[in-house]
Design a protein around this motif. Structure first.
Motif, mmCIF file in Angstrom:
data_model
loop_
_atom_site.group_PDB
_atom_site.id
_atom_site.type_symbol
_atom_site.label_atom_id
_atom_site.label_comp_id
_atom_site.label_asym_id
_atom_site.label_seq_id
_atom_site.Cartn_x
_atom_site.Cartn_y
_atom_site.Cartn_z
ATOM 1 N N PHE A 92 1.179 15.551 -2.910
ATOM 2 C CA PHE A 92 2.288 15.732 -1.962
ATOM 3 C C PHE A 92 1.820 15.478 -0.538
ATOM 4 O O PHE A 92 2.504 14.810 0.252
ATOM 5 C CB PHE A 92 2.852 17.150 -2.087
ATOM 6 N N THR A 93 0.623 15.986 -0.211
ATOM 7 C CA THR A 93 0.073 15.797 1.131
ATOM 8 C C THR A 93 -0.216 14.328 1.404
ATOM 9 O O THR A 93 0.037 13.833 2.516
ATOM 10 C CB THR A 93 -1.224 16.616 1.291
ATOM 11 N N ASP A 94 -0.734 13.615 0.413
ATOM 12 C CA ASP A 94 -1.013 12.180 0.577
ATOM 13 C C ASP A 94 0.264 11.405 0.868
ATOM 14 O O ASP A 94 0.274 10.479 1.698
ATOM 15 C CB ASP A 94 -1.687 11.631 -0.677
ATOM 16 N N ILE A 95 1.348 11.763 0.192
ATOM 17 C CA ILE A 95 2.644 11.119 0.452
ATOM 18 C C ILE A 95 3.069 11.362 1.899
ATOM 19 O O ILE A 95 3.522 10.445 2.600
ATOM 20 C CB ILE A 95 3.710 11.638 -0.524
ATOM 21 N N CYS A 96 2.904 12.593 2.352
ATOM 22 C CA CYS A 96 3.328 12.957 3.710
ATOM 23 C C CYS A 96 2.478 12.265 4.772
ATOM 24 O O CYS A 96 3.008 11.807 5.797
ATOM 25 C CB CYS A 96 3.253 14.474 3.887
ATOM 26 N N VAL A 97 1.163 12.181 4.556
ATOM 27 C CA VAL A 97 0.284 11.507 5.518
ATOM 28 C C VAL A 97 0.693 10.044 5.671
ATOM 29 O O VAL A 97 0.827 9.530 6.792
ATOM 30 C CB VAL A 97 -1.189 11.604 5.074
ATOM 31 N N SER A 98 0.905 9.369 4.554
ATOM 32 C CA SER A 98 1.286 7.956 4.601
ATOM 33 C C SER A 98 2.662 7.758 5.223
ATOM 34 O O SER A 98 2.890 6.811 5.981
ATOM 35 C CB SER A 98 1.259 7.361 3.190
ATOM 36 N N THR A 99 3.593 8.654 4.910
ATOM 37 C CA THR A 99 4.948 8.541 5.431
ATOM 38 C C THR A 99 4.993 8.793 6.934
ATOM 39 O O THR A 99 5.872 8.284 7.633
ATOM 40 C CB THR A 99 5.877 9.528 4.703
ATOM 41 N N THR A 100 4.049 9.563 7.446
ATOM 42 C CA THR A 100 3.987 9.838 8.874
ATOM 43 C C THR A 100 3.625 8.602 9.682
ATOM 44 O O THR A 100 4.083 8.437 10.821
ATOM 45 C CB THR A 100 2.956 10.960 9.155
ATOM 46 N N THR A 101 2.830 7.696 9.112
ATOM 47 C CA THR A 101 2.295 6.571 9.887
ATOM 48 C C THR A 101 2.849 5.204 9.498
ATOM 49 O O THR A 101 3.247 4.419 10.359
ATOM 50 C CB THR A 101 0.762 6.529 9.755
ATOM 51 N N ILE A 102 2.902 4.903 8.198
ATOM 52 C CA ILE A 102 3.188 3.531 7.774
ATOM 53 C C ILE A 102 4.633 3.085 8.026
ATOM 54 O O ILE A 102 4.841 1.962 8.522
ATOM 55 C CB ILE A 102 2.811 3.338 6.286
ATOM 56 N N PRO A 103 5.662 3.870 7.694
ATOM 57 C CA PRO A 103 7.035 3.375 7.892
ATOM 58 C C PRO A 103 7.327 2.943 9.323
ATOM 59 O O PRO A 103 7.983 1.915 9.540
ATOM 60 C CB PRO A 103 7.900 4.568 7.466
ATOM 61 N N LYS A 104 6.882 3.706 10.307
ATOM 62 C CA LYS A 104 7.134 3.328 11.706
ATOM 63 C C LYS A 104 6.459 2.002 12.026
ATOM 64 O O LYS A 104 7.032 1.148 12.733
ATOM 65 C CB LYS A 104 6.611 4.426 12.640
ATOM 66 N N ILE A 107 0.840 -1.206 0.000
ATOM 67 C CA ILE A 107 0.000 0.000 0.000
ATOM 68 C C ILE A 107 0.870 1.249 0.000
ATOM 69 O O ILE A 107 0.603 2.211 -0.734
ATOM 70 C CB ILE A 107 -0.942 -0.005 1.221
ATOM 71 N N TYR A 108 1.920 1.247 0.819
ATOM 72 C CA TYR A 108 2.797 2.414 0.912
ATOM 73 C C TYR A 108 3.516 2.674 -0.407
ATOM 74 O O TYR A 108 3.603 3.828 -0.865
ATOM 75 C CB TYR A 108 3.810 2.201 2.033
ATOM 76 N N LEU A 109 4.030 1.615 -1.038
ATOM 77 C CA LEU A 109 4.728 1.778 -2.315
ATOM 78 C C LEU A 109 3.780 2.287 -3.402
ATOM 79 O O LEU A 109 4.143 3.173 -4.192
ATOM 80 C CB LEU A 109 5.355 0.452 -2.739
ATOM 81 N N ILE A 110 2.559 1.749 -3.443
ATOM 82 C CA ILE A 110 1.571 2.209 -4.421
ATOM 83 C C ILE A 110 1.233 3.680 -4.184
ATOM 84 O O ILE A 110 1.130 4.474 -5.129
ATOM 85 C CB ILE A 110 0.291 1.353 -4.345
ATOM 86 N N THR A 111 1.085 4.048 -2.913
ATOM 87 C CA THR A 111 0.781 5.441 -2.562
ATOM 88 C C THR A 111 1.887 6.380 -3.011
ATOM 89 O O THR A 111 1.618 7.425 -3.618
ATOM 90 C CB THR A 111 0.570 5.569 -1.039
ATOM 91 N N ILE A 112 3.124 6.019 -2.711
ATOM 92 C CA ILE A 112 4.261 6.885 -3.060
ATOM 93 C C ILE A 112 4.397 7.006 -4.570
ATOM 94 O O ILE A 112 4.505 8.116 -5.115
ATOM 95 C CB ILE A 112 5.570 6.332 -2.452
ATOM 96 N N VAL A 113 4.395 5.875 -5.265
ATOM 97 C CA VAL A 113 4.590 5.894 -6.724
ATOM 98 C C VAL A 113 3.441 6.616 -7.416
ATOM 99 O O VAL A 113 3.656 7.460 -8.300
ATOM 100 C CB VAL A 113 4.738 4.456 -7.268
ATOM 101 N N GLY A 114 2.212 6.299 -7.038
ATOM 102 C CA GLY A 114 1.052 6.912 -7.678
ATOM 103 C C GLY A 114 1.019 8.412 -7.507
ATOM 104 O O GLY A 114 0.833 9.160 -8.485
ATOM 105 N N ASN A 115 1.206 8.893 -6.288
ATOM 106 C CA ASN A 115 1.171 10.336 -6.048
ATOM 107 C C ASN A 115 2.385 11.050 -6.625
ATOM 108 O O ASN A 115 2.280 12.188 -7.095
ATOM 109 C CB ASN A 115 1.064 10.604 -4.544
#
Length: 311
Positions: free
Chosen positions: A68-80, A34-42
């Motif tokens: 850009f905001t969608d990337i930041c929201v996902s990066t705030t939660t999923i990697p940790k 999900i995270y990879l799809i989010t990053i690549v798509g946005n």
């Protein structure tokens, strides 16, 4: 329970979506995908906008800001979450937790404001087409983005700094996959009345006003479209709003769905699973909604992909 401040209790435990160890590899793989799809798509949306001058219009400028905001929201939660699963360690420091709360609030609120700004942009485009470029000039677009970001930062800072006044108990277990403000607030041993009042006030102010603006904009849009004599004109007008309306419905629909589910169930774990629908899913689907429903964006993406290896 014995109260402790954050210097005495430096770590919280993120319990995640489930305590079943056998499901952890599946959850890790799913959220990594999900995270990879989010990053690549946005990222593709942003790069397509940057590389194609034909779509350098206010609508696509706001869309690239949303990506850009969608990337930041996902990066705030999923990697940790992924790191914790991989390391088999549920802990997060107090400072890390507070930082995660702050950034999630900033980008979550920013997305909320952006959707209202995009609704206003569609309102001007359909209801005042002859003066659209005069009203939605680059200066106003930039000011709307800066104002939205500033309000989001102020709200996030205020709510986050209020958390510094609280003392916490020994059992610092958060039944969530990230530090969600309401869940962390429940762990406080000190009085949280002021924090709760402030949260509800900010939610009504910074959530209700943008949503009211979206509703007003689409009320005016529908009224204007229905007065158009041509069926083709009506379809074209509605098609320009279809993508944004889908994103708005996904964002607010999932958020309200989680709120309702938390009100009718006593299971915090079920609420956590449901919260994935507004913290993860919209950010992943937004690029697909815009690229599949918008001819200009599809064309820009095709051109970018063709030229990509040559850049």
């Amino acid at each position: 329970m014995e109260p402790k401040n954050h210097t005495g209790a430096p770590e919280f435990l993120l319990l995640g979506l489930t305590d079943n160890a056998e499901l952890q590899p599946l959850i890790f793989s799913l959220f990594l995908l999900i995270y990879l799809i989010t990053i690549v798509g946005n990222l593709l949306i942003i790069l397509a906008f940057s590389s194609d001058s034909k779509i350098h219009t206010p609508m696509y400028f706001f869309l690239s800001s949303l990506s850009f905001t969608d990337i930041c929201v996902s990066t705030t939660t999923i990697p940790k979450m992924l790191v914790n699963i991989q390391a088999q360690n549920q802990s997060i420091t107090y400072i890390g937790c507070l930082t995660q709360i702050g950034f999630f609030l900033v980008f979550g609120l920013f997305e909320n404001f952006l959707l209202a700004v995009m609704a206003y942009d569609r309102y001007v485009a359909i209801c005042h087409p002859l003066v659209y470029m005069v009203i939605m000039n680059p200066r106003l677009c930039g000011l709307l983005i800066l104002l939205s970001l500033l309000l989001s930062i102020v709200d996030a800072l205020l709510l986050s700094l209020m958390m510094l006044q609280l003392s916490f108990c020994k059992d610092l277990e958060i039944p969530h996959f990230f530090c969600e403000l309401a869940q962390v607030l429940k762990l406080a041993c000190s009085d949280t009345l002021i924090n709760s009042i402030l949260i509800y006030f900010m939610a009504v102010l910074f959530g209700g006003i943008p949503l009211s603006g979206i509703i007003f904009s689409y009320t005016q849009i529908v009224s204007s479209v229905l007065r158009m004599p041509s069926v083709g004109g009506k379809l074209k007008a509605f098609s320009t709003c279809g993508s944004h309306l889908s994103v708005v419905s996904l964002f607010y629909g999932t958020a309200f769905g989680v709120y309702i589910s938390s009100a009718v169930t006593n299971s915090s774990r079920k609420t956590t699973v449901a919260s994935v629908m507004y913290t993860v899913v919209p950010q992943m689907l937004n690029p697909f909604i815009y690229s599949l429903r918008n001819k200009d964006m599809k064309g820009a993406l095709r051109n970018f992909i063709r030229r990509g290896p040559l850049l």
